[in-house]
Scaffold this motif. Structure first.
Motif, PDB file in Angstrom:
ATOM      1  N   MET A 145      55.406 -15.328  15.956  1.00 61.45           N
ATOM      2  CA  MET A 145      56.221 -16.022  15.185  1.00 61.45           C
ATOM      3  C   MET A 145      56.578 -15.236  13.753  1.00 61.45           C
ATOM      4  SD  MET A 145      57.889 -18.349  16.536  1.00 61.45           S
ATOM      5  CE  MET A 145      58.373 -19.746  15.767  1.00 61.45           C
ATOM      6  N   LYS A 151      49.450 -27.314  31.734  1.00 62.36           N
ATOM      7  CA  LYS A 151      50.070 -27.577  30.372  1.00 62.36           C
ATOM      8  C   LYS A 151      51.378 -26.890  30.251  1.00 62.36           C
ATOM      9  CE  LYS A 151      49.759 -29.072  26.204  1.00 62.36           C
ATOM     10  NZ  LYS A 151      49.304 -30.456  25.955  1.00 62.36           N
ATOM     11  N   PHE A 172      58.087 -29.980  23.798  1.00 62.43           N
ATOM     12  CA  PHE A 172      57.175 -28.936  23.534  1.00 62.43           C
ATOM     13  C   PHE A 172      55.994 -29.588  22.520  1.00 62.43           C
ATOM     14  CE2 PHE A 172      58.253 -24.471  24.671  1.00 62.43           C
ATOM     15  CZ  PHE A 172      59.470 -24.959  25.375  1.00 62.43           C
ATOM     16  N   SER A 179      51.835 -19.045  25.762  1.00 62.07           N
ATOM     17  CA  SER A 179      50.477 -18.778  25.456  1.00 62.07           C
ATOM     18  C   SER A 179      49.460 -19.956  25.806  1.00 62.07           C
ATOM     19  CB  SER A 179      50.509 -18.264  23.973  1.00 62.07           C
ATOM     20  OG  SER A 179      51.011 -19.284  23.292  1.00 62.07           O
ATOM     21  N   ALA A 180      50.280 -20.895  26.200  1.00 66.20           N
ATOM     22  CA  ALA A 180      49.365 -22.388  26.365  1.00 66.20           C
ATOM     23  C   ALA A 180      48.714 -22.075  27.700  1.00 66.20           C
ATOM     24  CB  ALA A 180      50.398 -23.660  26.711  1.00 66.20           C
ATOM     25  N   PHE A 236      46.886 -19.617  28.466  1.00 64.94           N
ATOM     26  CA  PHE A 236      45.353 -18.789  28.073  1.00 64.94           C
ATOM     27  C   PHE A 236      44.532 -20.200  27.242  1.00 64.94           C
ATOM     28  CE2 PHE A 236      48.535 -15.607  27.999  1.00 64.94           C
ATOM     29  CZ  PHE A 236      48.354 -15.125  29.398  1.00 64.94           C
ATOM     30  N   SER A 237      44.890 -21.368  27.304  1.00 62.27           N
ATOM     31  CA  SER A 237      44.216 -22.455  26.747  1.00 62.27           C
ATOM     32  C   SER A 237      42.810 -22.304  27.154  1.00 62.27           C
ATOM     33  CB  SER A 237      44.786 -23.780  27.087  1.00 62.27           C
ATOM     34  OG  SER A 237      43.739 -24.812  26.627  1.00 62.27           O
ATOM     35  N   PRO A 238      41.588 -22.251  26.148  1.00 60.73           N
ATOM     36  CA  PRO A 238      40.417 -22.063  26.563  1.00 60.73           C
ATOM     37  C   PRO A 238      39.763 -23.489  27.374  1.00 60.73           C
ATOM     38  CG  PRO A 238      40.670 -22.464  24.152  1.00 60.73           C
ATOM     39  CD  PRO A 238      42.099 -22.356  24.987  1.00 60.73           C
ATOM     40  N   ILE A 245      47.974 -16.268  19.257  1.00 60.37           N
ATOM     41  CA  ILE A 245      49.088 -15.699  19.502  1.00 60.37           C
ATOM     42  C   ILE A 245      50.240 -15.862  18.913  1.00 60.37           C
ATOM     43  CG2 ILE A 245      50.415 -15.138  21.897  1.00 60.37           C
ATOM     44  CD1 ILE A 245      47.921 -15.826  23.458  1.00 60.37           C
ATOM     45  N   VAL A 246      50.562 -17.305  19.037  1.00 59.88           N
ATOM     46  CA  VAL A 246      51.796 -17.752  18.444  1.00 59.88           C
ATOM     47  C   VAL A 246      51.989 -17.430  17.006  1.00 59.88           C
ATOM     48  CG1 VAL A 246      51.146 -20.176  17.683  1.00 59.88           C
ATOM     49  CG2 VAL A 246      53.582 -19.524  18.441  1.00 59.88           C
ATOM     50  N   ALA A 271      57.650 -19.252  23.945  1.00 62.31           N
ATOM     51  CA  ALA A 271      56.453 -19.868  22.661  1.00 62.31           C
ATOM     52  C   ALA A 271      55.389 -20.396  23.460  1.00 62.31           C
ATOM     53  CB  ALA A 271      57.268 -20.567  21.828  1.00 62.31           C
ATOM     54  N   ALA A 272      55.943 -21.053  24.608  1.00 64.15           N
ATOM     55  CA  ALA A 272      54.706 -21.887  25.145  1.00 64.15           C
ATOM     56  C   ALA A 272      53.912 -20.965  26.187  1.00 64.15           C
ATOM     57  CB  ALA A 272      55.348 -22.973  25.876  1.00 64.15           C
ATOM     58  N   GLY A 316      49.197 -28.320  21.454  1.00 67.35           N
ATOM     59  CA  GLY A 316      48.911 -27.483  22.522  1.00 67.35           C
ATOM     60  C   GLY A 316      49.811 -26.953  23.367  1.00 67.35           C
ATOM     61  N   ALA A 317      51.110 -26.651  22.765  1.00 71.73           N
ATOM     62  CA  ALA A 317      51.934 -25.667  23.579  1.00 71.73           C
ATOM     63  C   ALA A 317      51.645 -24.329  23.155  1.00 71.73           C
ATOM     64  CB  ALA A 317      53.438 -26.165  22.890  1.00 71.73           C
ATOM     65  N   SER A 318      50.843 -23.906  22.255  1.00 71.18           N
ATOM     66  CA  SER A 318      50.713 -22.457  22.073  1.00 71.18           C
ATOM     67  C   SER A 318      49.180 -22.280  21.655  1.00 71.18           C
ATOM     68  CB  SER A 318      51.566 -22.123  21.073  1.00 71.18           C
ATOM     69  OG  SER A 318      53.200 -22.003  21.300  1.00 71.18           O
ATOM     70  N   GLN A 319      48.837 -21.189  21.906  1.00 72.85           N
ATOM     71  CA  GLN A 319      47.533 -20.563  21.335  1.00 72.85           C
ATOM     72  C   GLN A 319      47.541 -20.079  19.927  1.00 72.85           C
ATOM     73  OE1 GLN A 319      45.845 -22.333  23.810  1.00 72.85           O
ATOM     74  NE2 GLN A 319      44.259 -21.141  22.967  1.00 72.85           N
ATOM     75  N   TYR A 328      43.716 -25.372  33.412  1.00 76.88           N
ATOM     76  CA  TYR A 328      44.416 -26.672  32.644  1.00 76.88           C
ATOM     77  C   TYR A 328      45.620 -25.762  31.756  1.00 76.88           C
ATOM     78  CZ  TYR A 328      44.695 -29.093  28.348  1.00 76.88           C
ATOM     79  OH  TYR A 328      45.145 -29.985  27.109  1.00 76.88           O
ATOM     80  N   LEU A 375      53.426 -26.389  16.962  1.00 76.38           N
ATOM     81  CA  LEU A 375      53.462 -26.107  18.459  1.00 76.38           C
ATOM     82  C   LEU A 375      52.008 -26.016  18.997  1.00 76.38           C
ATOM     83  CD1 LEU A 375      55.932 -23.179  18.878  1.00 76.38           C
ATOM     84  CD2 LEU A 375      56.085 -25.285  19.974  1.00 76.38           C
TER      85      LEU A 375
END
Lengths: 263, 311
Positions: free
Chosen positions: B180, A112, B13, A83-84, A86-88, B175-176, A80-81, B169-172, A108, B165
């Motif tokens: 999910m 993260k 998370f 995707s972090a 690809f944080s913009p 996407i998430v 689940a993390a 800031g743990a996921s975009q 970043y 999440l």
């Protein structure tokens, strides 16, 4: 099924085992909170936190890598993390095309992502160690002392006791299902998904009724033995000077970690 | 049995603020549930709830093969709410999630508040609320609604989990949410089928547990309102969040939510400060506490009105 299937307590004689359960619970929670409070990318503080864990493992006499060997439980959730990454918010490092999606990992985002992984990995190890050195009934008493409402701790105590019994019940139900689902080679034995779900639902309903009726019998038996709403223990749990000093030492160490993480 | 379920958020998370806010809401709701059950239920109910918690735990071991090696999994939140009533179900699910976190590290300790909210409180509102709304109708309608409620409870849990999440800031978001929701729309189907089948079975053998009288006794009309509102919220938000993540992101930005979770509360919160304290770490902490108190207050008011409606 044997009762120890679910039990995570590891019998041993050590400083950590003897410690008051309240101290162990409080320190574990503080430790996990400290991990969450450390800023992203505080690698030196994360490293020192890990050393603290190794030291605790050593104190428990269960082996320095005890919690490490069991720590990959939370790994599937790391998905689940991802995707972090690809944080913009950071500077792009590369550009990947995946069908209609364009994925841009950033510096970043990478920091993260790895910080999250390290945090969850450290935290899960602390929790693993806590249950390995604390008997579950002691832990429930610790929560009672720490002002968790009694109705909740009592429910948890019952849950723990009857989990083993009901798990046996589940094994019996599943075995019954297996033994009635004979399959000849090359022949599809199961019917539609709908039918399979219905069978499972019947099992759940059956399990519910067996549990419900069992709780009636349990309550009667408990009343017969003089149950008055309190679960008693022979273990009095008095905080000794050693418990206090261990607790203060841990608090100081955790505060130091926070300081180092922010330098 | 020991594989982490996809909805149990581990520690690490969620940011401290998100964890704290959901702990606060959860404590208030569970507190109300405790005072409710203390008042309305006899001392006999405590062992019953304990065994029921063990039942939910054991029932999660039941799985059935769906296709291609994946298997449907039972979560049980909606079923517990329908059979035990919402307040008792909340306590039962709290105990289950607490033991899963403590004993099996299935979900974190700091994240437990959020996990209880997602899988115990939300599911109780949806499961019981919708079922309560049709408790006087025919068997077919009741079972259909129970199935929908069970499905929706899983989907709503998945949605709020991904939002937490994302806020941490743990996921975009883009996407998430689809990931999910995609998984849990399927898992929810299994949940719905099992819930309906279990209810059918229980109704056939112990109709006294599910008759209209015992259902209305367990929770007031307020639950219908809460259930419908939460359900509509989930139904409207899910497609919006998965097709217009930018829109949701902008809303969150405008409301100041987005900065809540970008990092540890002391570092990356330039906009999230209390004016007269200036941009100091203290100011951010105060801002966080104020935010938590506002949510707490809202939850309390909601709880009070639920209580009144329940009388």
């Amino acid at each position: 099924m044997h009762a120890d299937v679910f039990d995570r307590y590891h019998e041993s004689e050590s400083r950590l085992h003897r410690l008051d359960p309240r101290v162990k619970v409080a320190v574990t929670v503080l430790f996990i909170l400290s991990n969450a409070l450390l800023p992203d990318g505080a690698w030196s503080a994360f490293g020192l936190t890990w050393l603290l864990l190794v030291w605790a493992n050593h104190l428990s006499r269960l082996g320095v890598d005890f919690s490490f060997r069991r720590s990959f439980l939370a790994l599937p959730f790391a998905l689940a993390a991802t995707s972090a990454v690809f944080s913009p918010l950071g500077n792009p490092l590369a550009e990947w095309r995946l069908g209609p999606l364009t994925l841009i990992p950033t510096d970043y985002g990478l920091v993260k992502f790895f910080s999250i992984l390290v945090r969850s990995w450290l935290s899960v190890q602390a929790a693993i160690l806590l249950v390995a050195v604390t008997r579950f009934p002691d832990m429930i008493h610790a929560f009672e002392h720490l002002r968790v409402p009694k109705i909740l701790t009592t429910i948890i105590a019952f849950l723990y006791r009857y989990l083993f019994v009901l798990a046996d019940e589940v094994v019996r139900l599943l075995r019954a299902r297996e033994s009635r689902s004979a399959a000849a080679p090359g022949v599809r034995s199961a019917r539609s998904v709908l039918w399979r779900a219905k069978v499972t639902g019947n099992l759940a309903g059956q399990l519910f009724l067996r549990s419900y009726e069992r709780s009636d019998r349990i309550h009667n038996a408990m009343l017969a033995r003089g149950y008055d709403g309190n679960l008693r223990t022979l273990n009095l749990h008095v905080m000794k000077p050693g418990d206090w000093s261990f607790f203060s030492m841990c608090v100081i160490l955790i505060l130091l970690l926070q300081l180092i993480g922010r330098l | 049995m020991n594989s982490p379920l996809p909805l149990h958020i581990p520690d690490g998370f969620l940011t401290v603020i998100i964890s704290g806010v959901f702990w606060a809401v959860t404590i208030v709701m569970v507190g109300i549930a405790i005072s409710k059950t203390n008042k309305s239920l006899g001392e006999k109910q405590v062992p019953l709830m304990g065994v029921m918690a063990a039942f939910i735990f054991a029932a999660q071991m039941l799985n059935f093969p769906v296709a291609g090696g994946t298997s449907g999994h039972f979560l049980g939140g909606a079923l517990a709410a329908i059979v035990l009533g919402p307040w008792a179900a909340m306590l039962v699910m709290t105990a289950v999630i607490g033991v899963q976190a403590l004993l099996f590290q299935d979900g974190g300790l700091l994240a437990m508040g959020a996990n209880i909210f997602n899988m115990g409180i939300l599911t109780a509102a949806i499961g019981f609320g919708l079922y309560r709304g049709v408790s006087g109708r025919t068997r077919k309608i009741r079972l259909a609604v129970a199935g929908c409620a069970a499905w929706l409870a899983v989907v709503a849990s998945a949605l709020i989990t991904s939002l937490q999440l994302w806020l941490s800031g743990a996921s975009q978001l883009q996407i998430v949410v689809p990931a999910m929701l995609g998984v849990h729309i399927l898992i929810g189907l299994g949940e719905a089928l099992i819930t309906v089948a279990a209810l059918t079975f229980i109704e056939r053998t112990r109709p006294d547990l599910l008759n209209q009288e015992s259902v209305t006794e367990k929770g007031g009309r307020g639950w219908i309102v809460a259930g419908v509102i939460v359900s509509i919220g989930a139904v409207l938000l899910s497609p919006f969040a998965s097709t217009h993540p930018d829109g949701l992101e902008r809303v969150a930005e405008d409301m100041g939510f987005l900065h809540l979770g970008q990092s540890a509360p002391y570092r990356l919160l330039p906009d999230y400060t209390i004016p007269f304290l200036g941009a100091t770490p203290l100011s951010t902490i105060v801002a966080g506490v104020v935010g938590a108190l506002v949510v707490l207050g809202l939850a309390f008011v909601l709880g009070q009105s639920l209580r009144k409606a329940g009388r």
